[in-house]
Design a protein around this motif. Structure first.
Motif, short mmCIF file in Angstrom:
data_model
loop_
_atom_site.label_atom_id
_atom_site.label_comp_id
_atom_site.label_asym_id
_atom_site.label_seq_id
_atom_site.Cartn_x
_atom_site.Cartn_y
_atom_site.Cartn_z
N ASP A 20 64.40 -36.18 66.97
CA ASP A 20 64.93 -35.72 68.26
C ASP A 20 64.77 -36.79 69.36
O ASP A 20 64.98 -36.52 70.54
N ARG A 21 64.42 -38.00 68.96
CA ARG A 21 64.12 -39.08 69.90
C ARG A 21 65.26 -39.36 70.89
O ARG A 21 65.01 -39.60 72.06
N GLY A 22 66.49 -39.34 70.46
CA GLY A 22 67.61 -39.66 71.35
C GLY A 22 67.65 -38.74 72.56
O GLY A 22 67.76 -39.21 73.71
N TYR A 23 67.54 -37.46 72.32
CA TYR A 23 67.55 -36.48 73.42
C TYR A 23 66.31 -36.65 74.30
O TYR A 23 66.40 -36.67 75.53
N VAL A 24 65.16 -36.78 73.67
CA VAL A 24 63.90 -36.89 74.42
C VAL A 24 63.87 -38.17 75.24
O VAL A 24 63.36 -38.18 76.36
N ALA A 25 64.43 -39.24 74.72
CA ALA A 25 64.48 -40.50 75.48
C ALA A 25 65.25 -40.32 76.78
O ALA A 25 64.83 -40.81 77.84
N GLY A 30 64.99 -39.87 82.58
CA GLY A 30 65.35 -39.10 83.78
C GLY A 30 64.12 -38.71 84.58
O GLY A 30 64.12 -38.81 85.82
N LEU A 31 63.08 -38.27 83.92
CA LEU A 31 61.84 -37.91 84.61
C LEU A 31 61.22 -39.13 85.29
O LEU A 31 60.80 -39.06 86.44
N ARG A 37 55.23 -39.21 86.28
CA ARG A 37 54.42 -40.06 85.39
C ARG A 37 54.46 -39.44 84.00
O ARG A 37 53.87 -38.40 83.77
N VAL A 38 55.18 -40.10 83.10
CA VAL A 38 55.50 -39.53 81.79
C VAL A 38 54.76 -40.26 80.68
O VAL A 38 54.82 -41.49 80.61
#
Length: 87
Positions: A20-25, A30-31, A37-38
């Motif tokens: 699921d890396r593409g979506y999470v990236a 965006g955050l 701070r992510v």
């Protein structure tokens, strides 16, 4: 009184399956763009090099991040690492 936000290294930590890396990236970028701070592993590649990931991730999810965002998916449900992160 201790400022909880100041005592944490990250506002949020992201827990997800590698599939699921593409979506999470996109979410992580965006955050970060709006000043959150992510903890996202791709932002921490140098810091993670040679580290005991089991202990390090345990510390991040328990102590160093204020919140954790879990990206639940079929892949997430069956992975050993995501099970560790979730615990």
């Amino acid at each position: 009184m201790v400022d909880e936000q100041a005592s944490r290294d990250f506002d949020v930590a992201l827990s997800y399956a590698s599939e699921d890396r593409g979506y999470v990236a996109a979410v992580a970028n965006g955050l970060r763009k709006v000043g959150v701070r992510v903890f996202y592993d791709e932002f921490m590649v140098v810091d993670l090099w040679g580290v005991d990931l089991y202990s390090y991730l345990d510390d991040v999810y328990r102590n160093r991040a204020r919140f954790t965002i879990v990206f639940i998916s079929q892949n997430y449900a069956v992975k050993a690492w995501t099970s560790h992160e979730r615990q």
